[in-house]
Design an enzyme around this catalytic site. Structure first.
Site, PDB file in Angstrom:
ATOM      1  CB  SER A   1      46.116  33.557  38.085  1.00 33.02           C
ATOM      2  OG  SER A   1      46.419  32.745  37.051  1.00 33.02           O
TER       3      SER A   1
ATOM      4  CE1 TYR B   1      43.148  29.816  40.727  1.00 29.40           C
ATOM      5  CE2 TYR B   1      43.656  29.906  38.543  1.00 29.40           C
ATOM      6  CZ  TYR B   1      44.014  29.928  39.834  1.00 29.40           C
ATOM      7  OH  TYR B   1      45.164  30.528  40.208  1.00 29.40           O
TER       8      TYR B   1
END
Ligand code: NDP
Length: 251
Positions: A144, A156
Site C-alpha cells: 500500500s 495497518y
C-alpha cells in the site's frame, strides 16, 4: 495461446476487490487460478464463474488467514486443484484494515489479528508455496501507498511496511532460483475496503484532486500491473515496489 498459458497461480483474497481483478486478469492471460477466500464463499464462486464464463480456468480454496492452522487446508485445496502441476505464480493480496488501529485506539488483540492476516500469513504461505514453485516462478505482494505517506491507521501501515521488507528479503534469497519477488502498491482503489468512495461523491472528488490522472483507481488498474510482474516481460525486475496510483500527490 496467451502469455500465461500452461502456468498456474494462487491469488489470496481473490473473492472480491483487487484480488478478484488479479485472478480474472491472470486467468485471461491463460493461467489456471486458485481463487482463495476467507469467508465469502458466494463471492469466491462468483469469481470462479466469471473466469470460466470468459473461457478461463479457476477453482476456489478457503482459509481464514488469521488462523495459522488453516494454511494446511489452503495448501491441501491448492494441491487438489493443481492436480500435480507446480505453482508458478503466488500473489499475496488478502489483507484487512482496522480503522481503530490508531495510536490512541490500538489494542494488542486487534494488532495481533491484523498482523496475523497481513504479515504472518504471507510469510508462511510463501514458506509452503516455495516447495511447489519451480525455478523462475513469480511472487507478487500487494502492499500500500501508506508505506510512504502517513495516515492515522498506524497498525495497518506498519503491516504493509513489513510486507515490503518481506519482498526485498525474498527477492534476495530466491534470486538464485530465478524467482522474482516484487511489490505492487495500490493507491486509493474502489473496493469494499473503501466503501466511502462509492458512498460520497465529494470524497471521491477529493481523491481525484490528489491524483495526477484525476480519478481514483479501479481494481483492474492494479491487476494489470500484477500481470506484468507475473509475465515473462517482468523477468529482469525483482525486489522492487511499483506504486500503482495514477500519480498520487505528485505535487
Ligand atoms: P477487499 O476488502 O475488497 O477484499 C479483501 C479480500 O481479502 C477478500 O477476498 C477477503 O476474503 C480476503 N480476506 C480478508 N480477510 C481475510 C482473512 N482473515 N482470511 C482470508 N482472506 C481474507 O480488499 P481490497 O481488494 O481493497 O484490497 C486488496 C489488497 O490491496 C489488500 O492487500 C489491501 O491492503 C491492498 N490495498 C487496497 C487499497 C484500496 O484502496 N482498496 C489501497 C492500497 C492497498 P472474503 O471475501 O472471504 O472476506
Amino acid at each position: 495461446m496467451t502469455v500465461l498459458t500452461g502456468r498456474t497461480a494462487l491469488v489470496t483474497g481473490a473473492s472480491r476487490g483487487i484480488g478478484r481483478a488479479i485472478a480474472e486478469r491472470l486467468a485471461a492471460d491463460g493461467a489456471l487460478v486458485a481463487v482463495h477466500y476467507g469467508s465469502n464463499e458466494t463471492a469466491a464462486r462468483a469469481t470462479v464463474a466469471a473466469i470460466e464464463q470468459a473461457g478461463g480456468q479457476a477453482f476456489a480454496v478457503r482459509a481464514d488467514l488469521a488462523e495459522t492452522a488453516e494454511l494446511a487446508a489452503l495448501f491441501a485445496g491448492l494441491r487438489d486443484g493443481l492436480a500435480g502441476r507446480p505453482l508458478d505464480i503466488l500473489v499475496n493480496n488478502a489483507a484487512v484494515i482496522d480503522y481503530t488501529g490508531t495510536i490512541e485506539g490500538a489494542t494488542p488483540e486487534a494488532f495481533d489479528r491484523l498482523f496475523a492476516v497481513n504479515v504472518r500469513a504471507p510469510l508462511f504461505i510463501v514458506q509452503r508455496a516455495l516447495q511447489l514453485m519451480p525455478d523462475g516462478s513469480r511472487i507478487v505482494n500487494v502492499s500500500s501507498g501508506v508505506t510512504w505517506f502517513a495516515t492515522p491507521d498506524v497498525v495497518y501501515g506498519m503491516s504493509k511496511g513489513a510486507l515490503n521488507v518481506l519482498t526485498r528479503s525474498l527477492a534476495h534469497t530466491q534470486g538464485k532460483r530465478g524467482i522474482t519477488v516484487n511489490t505492487v502498491s495500490p493507491g486509493i482503489t474502489e473496493t469494499d475496503m473503501n466503501t466511502w468512495l462509492a458512498e460520497s461523491p465529494e470524497a471521491a472528488r477529493g481523491v481525484a484532486n490528489m491524483v495526477a490522472l484525476g480519478r481514483h483507481g479501479q481494481p483492474a488498474d492494479i491487476a494489470d500491473a500484477v500481470a506484468f510482474f507475473a509475465s515473462d516481460d517482468g523477468r529482469w525486475v525483482t525486489g522492487q515496489t511499483l506504486e500503482v496510483n495514477g500519480g498520487l500527490w505528485l505535487g
